[in-house]
Design a protein around this motif. Structure first.
Motif: not given
Ligand code: FMN
Ligand code: SF4
Ligand code: SF4
Ligand code: FES
Ligand code: FES
Lengths: 322, 176, 450
Positions: A166-170, A193-195, A213-215, A217-220
């Motif tokens: 939940l860094c909010y970068r995306c 959650e991101i969604g 930008v995702c630090p 492996g949440a967005l791949t």
């Protein structure tokens, strides 16, 4: 120039540097480089509004400024606190900082799935690096970890929410690069959650940059080929002529084949030139690219020590499940 | 409102006027500030905040749907799933707890045959435990719609439930 | 009998209506300020009064007002914080419901002092019926020329409206409240910049609590010095206390600061003593966030002097032996209450209310709740007590907003003063369950099923 900006002095872990007013402590530390640089999981120089959230970059200010040399009572987030003339900061040299950072890392990991061996990000994951450096050898958390199903958001991107910190970068990058953001942060607290809420695909031309930008492996990248052999990929600087973006990228090779394409990151993991979806997802042939040579990796990464050549050591603290 | 088909989602004239009035309380271009109140109105009118309802609100306020979803899922008063006609929201926080809120919750659970968060089969009641509602001195208490019911006893709850069963209009918006 | 400055007319029949409020001296302060004072003079009176914020932090109001930036051509905003969600606190609802015009009058005075022409009252969504009371009163104020353009010929314009939240304690934090008022999630902002420089819509903004704003009315009416003469030392004026828990007469009391805690708990005009003739076990004097005090530190300080109802006296001894006046949510526990259960309950509250933005609070509040739950239900380990201590220490001071601290303090204080009770829960899980509420619930269950 006659109108020289009056630079100001800041000392971080006994090293002194002159910086422009308005510089954050983190950015001053990065100008010094090396060990004095605090880890930053949520801040991202080019993303407006980012920072302040993960709390890994906390530092101690032992003197506020020349004028008012009193120490600040609380640790401060170095990414979102500006330096003052004569400020004295302690990062590695402060026991309080080391202790607090250890605490933050422990808390960041309590709900993390610890699935590094199967994660695309392994080897270039900020959390893994952080855990390696600050983590305890085992978790004291004895409850069920938060879990989410993996979901596809669009043709190209997979969201593995369980890994998200939940860094909010995306979210910020979508705000910045696209006109109508389609994903965001839903719910609150540790249920956040991101969604996209409704099944929605992210299909802006530049949305692929959320992956970079995702630090963690949440967005791949769903087009990443041979994911099972992530450990063997070899990054090469490559370029192509592209009408939408600069065409400067990194191609990750396995033998003679391109497994995936990413933007180029600096040593703090930040992308300076974002690339378009076309370059990232669709150009997977060697003929699409002009290879410039091996990518210089100078991050203090767990994996970079191995130059990506052989399987990475997977004895990071992350993997010693409690 | 059963039908959550996108074409059927439309506020009646009086509610559109109300939205207009609320939006006008904020400066030009700051109409997003009306969002939280408009969502309350939408929830009261449509029963709950389904995705089409939220999309409709987004269009009314000229914002992106995700901006509505983000808000609707953040605040605990909004329901993004269907609920009963009468939501019994029992405070369970410290001061109410020491005055017997937990016993009250299980009393209601047993009486209605539902657990916290569930809705009765007839679709009339939803039971929800909530955090401090600012009535701690009048504990235990519950809120139904906009109304606060305080100094509750089992007998008072019996009467309340009977009243609402006969006239299940607690999740109204506006004056009684 | 201590003086009343806010609630003197609360029992007058119909005081919630404009006519009755006006007949009882209402809007005299606005009249006085608009006719014979400059905005700076109003600020000056508030400074002289020594008024401190009643929302919890106790920051001097006059000083806060003097920080507001006044860039040319940029509108400023004054906001009332009526989010009132701190467990134990219910005084703002009482004020707004009973005497809505007092708040409106205070809003006009404060907005005038700060040069704000568009002000909002942000009220928690659950108080929707109070919002309607306020809207009705605001309409009356417009009709009678106290709001709108060129108020009473003074040249001062003010638009005032009410905006609701929708269930989020965090929106009481002033920057989260501003975000919420902008129609967003209630995520607190990073500070600096402070709202006084960049607040609502990035414009200079001041946020005050309902009670703080109401107190401006008697200050303007009687002068700052007169107000400063009420109360004790730096705790000037009167304070509304929301009294709840195991006492004979729960409710909202206006006290002159400086009366003893003993008088407040046992005095007949206040709480009237502990209910059912039981003994006092503990007290949380300022809302759920402040440290709990064991019975021997409630009426006396560690030094053995009388503890008073004031900012200073309640805090005497620091966190080791003192607490805080906070929002004035005064919760009294009798001998039957379980400290572990109460601590678990509060931990669940903060877990539920964390916005989730920063990692120590997002992850730590849930962890504390789970460990406390385990302890309370007899599955705890003795090391859990130190683990809890450690988790709260990792949260405290390391978060974006003070909710992290608010979650940590009650846990820390409970362990500090009641460690034995925690240990007892580990050693004698069955014994402690007999006075455990969970068990009582199960008994009811049996009865109904039988
Ligand atoms: C988590 C949190 C919740 C708060 N809740 C409230 C509240 O419900 N009402 C309130 O007036 N202040 C609340 N505050 C304090 C406000 O941030 C702010 O200090 C206050 O409104 C300022 O007004 P005052 O100076 O008049 O007290 C809260 C603070 C925090 C950190
Ligand atoms: S998905 Fe990645 S970039 Fe987005 S909030 Fe989570 S960790 Fe950050
Ligand atoms: S401390 Fe808690 S409530 Fe405050 S910003 Fe961080 S996560 Fe949100
Ligand atoms: S990088 Fe500073 S708080 Fe995350
Ligand atoms: S604790 Fe129930 S209303 Fe406050």
């Amino acid at each position: 120039m006659s109108e020289q900006i009056q630079q100001i002095k800041v000392t971080i872990d006994d090293q002194t540097i002159m910086v422009d007013p308005g510089t954050s402590i983190l950015s001053a530390a990065r100008q010094i480089g090396g060990n004095v640089v605090p880890p930053a999981m949520c801040f991202y120089s080019s993303l407006k509004g980012s920072g302040g959230k993960c709390r890994t970059c906390l530092v101690e200010v032992s003197a506020g400024s020349e004028k008012d040399p009193r120490p600040m009572p609380k640790l401060v987030a170095s990414c979102s606190t500006n330096v003052m003339d004569g400020m004295i900061v302690k990062n590695k040299t402060s026991d309080r900082v080391i202790d607090a950072r250890k605490g933050v890392v422990e808390l960041l990991l309590i709900n993390h799935p610890l699935d590094c061996p199967v994660c695309d990000q392994a080897g270039e994951c900020s959390l893994q690096d952080l855990a390696f450096e600050h983590g305890a050898s085992h978790s004291r958390y004895e409850f069920e970890r938060r879990e989410f199903d993996q979901i596809d958001i669009g043709e190209y991107i997979k969201l593995h929410m369980t890994r998200c910190i939940l860094c909010y970068r995306c979210v910020y990058i979508a705000n910045q690069l696209t006109d109508n953001r389609e994903h965001g942060v839903l719910k609150r607290g540790d249920a956040s959650e991101i969604g996209t809420f409704i099944e929605n695909s992210l299909d802006n031309d530049f949305i692929g940059n959320v992956i970079d930008v995702c630090p963690v492996g949440a967005l791949t990248d769903k087009t990443f080929r041979f994911r099972s052999r992530v450990w063997y990929t070899k990054p090469m600087d490559a370029s192509c002529s592209c009408g939408k973006c600069s065409g400067n990228a990194v191609v990750w090779m396995i033998g003679d084949e391109i497994a995936r394409v990413t933007a180029r990151k600096d040593k703090y993991g930040e992308v300076k030139e974002f690339i378009c979806n076309d370059c990232r997802f669709n150009k997977k042939e060697l003929s699409d690219w002009k290879i410039e040579g091996p990518r210089q990796i100078d991050r203090h990464s767990v994996i970079s020590a191995n130059h990506y050549e052989k399987a990475a050591p997977i004895h990071t603290p992350l993997l010693n499940k409690a | 409102m059963e039908n959550q088909n996108i074409e059927n989602i439309q506020f009646p004239k009086d509610l559109l006027d109300e939205v207009q009035r609320i939006t006008s309380l904020f400066p030009e271009g700051k109409q997003k500030s009306a969002l939280i109140r408009v969502l309350h109105i939408a929830q009261a009118h449509f029963g709950y905040l389904s995705a089409p309802v939220m999309d409709y609100v987004a269009r009314l306020l000229l914002i992106q749907p995700i901006e509505v979803y983000e808000v609707a899922t953040f605040y605990s008063m909004y329901d993004t799933q269907p609920v009963g006609k009468v939501k019994l929201e029992v405070c369970r926080t410290g001061p109410c707890m020491i005055e017997g809120a937990e016993k009250l919750v299980s009393y209601i659970e047993n009486k209605l045959g539902i657990k916290d968060g569930e809705t009765t089969e007839d679709g009339i009641f939803t039971l929800k435990t909530v955090e401090c509602l600012g009535a701690c001195g009048y504990a235990p208490m519950l809120q139904a719609g906009e109304k606060f019911h305080e100094h509750l006893t089992e007998e008072k709850v019996d009467v309340l439930i009977e009243q609402y069963r006969l006239n299940p209009v607690a999740n109204y918006m506006g004056q009684e | 009998m201590s003086r009343k400055l806010l609630l003197n007319n609360v029992h007058v029949e119909g005081i919630h209506t404009y006519d009755v409020y006006r007949k009882n001296g209402g809007y005299a302060a606005v009249e006085k300020a608009l006719k014979s004072m400059t905005p700076e003079e109003v600020v000056e009176e508030v400074k002289k009064s020594g008024l401190r914020g009643r929302g919890g932090a106790g920051f001097p109001t006059g000083m806060k007002w003097s920080f507001i930036a006044k860039p040319e051509g940029v509108p400023r905003h004054f906001l009332c914080n009526a989010d009132e969600s701190e467990p134990g606190t219910f005084k703002d609802r009482y004020l707004m419901e009973k005497i809505p015009h007092l708040l409106i009058e205070g809003m006009i005075l404060s907005s005038f002092a700060l040069g704000c022409e568009q002000s909002y009252i942000y009220i928690r969504g659950e108080y929707m019926y109070v919002l309607r009371i306020l809207e009705k009163a605001i309409a009356e104020a417009y009709q009678n020329g106290w709001l709108g353009k060129n108020i009473k010929g003074s040249g001062f314009n003010l638009d005032l409206s009410v905006s609701p939240g929708a269930g989020a304690y965090i929106c009481g934090e002033e920057t989260a409240m501003i975000e919420s008022l902008e129609g967003k999630r209630g995520n607190p902002r990073m500070k600096p910049p402070f709202p006084a420089i960049q607040g609502l819509w990035q414009r200079p903004t001041v946020v005050n609590n309902v009670e703080t704003i109401c107190a401006v009315v008697p200050i303007v009416n009687e002068g700052g010095e007169a107000y400063a003469g009420v109360g004790i030392g730096r705790s000037a004026g009167t304070k509304l206390i929301s009294a709840g828990g195991n006492i004979n007469k729960p409710g909202v009391y206006e006290i002159e600061m400086g009366i003893t805690v003993e008088e407040f708990i046992y005095g007949d005009q206040y709480c009237g003593g502990i209910k059912n003739g039981k003994k006092l076990k503990a007290c949380v004097p300022g809302g759920s966030s402040v440290p709990i005090l064991p019975h021997y530190l409630v009426c006396k300080t560690a030094e053995g002097t009388d503890r008073l109802m004031s900012y200073e006296s309640l805090a005497e001894g620091g966190f080791a032996t003192g607490s805080m006046l906070g929002s004035g949510g005064f919760i009294v526990y009798d001998e039957d209450q379980c400290i572990v259960r109460n601590t678990w309950n509060f931990a669940r509250f903060y877990h539920h209310e964390s916005c989730g933005q920063c990692s120590p609070c997002r992850e730590g509040t849930g962890w504390m709740e789970k460990v406390l739950h385990r302890l309370e239900y007899g599955h705890g380990k003795i090391e859990d007590i130190d683990l809890l201590w450690d988790i709260q220490r990792k949260i405290e001071g390391n978060t974006i907003c003070p909710l992290g601290d608010a979650a940590a303090w009650p846990v820390a204080a409970a362990i500090r003063h009641f460690r034995e009770e925690f240990e007892w829960h580990v050693k004698e899980p069955n014994a402690c369950m007999t006075r455990n509420y969970g068990l009582v619930t199960e008994k009811i269950f049996e009865k109904v099923n039988a």
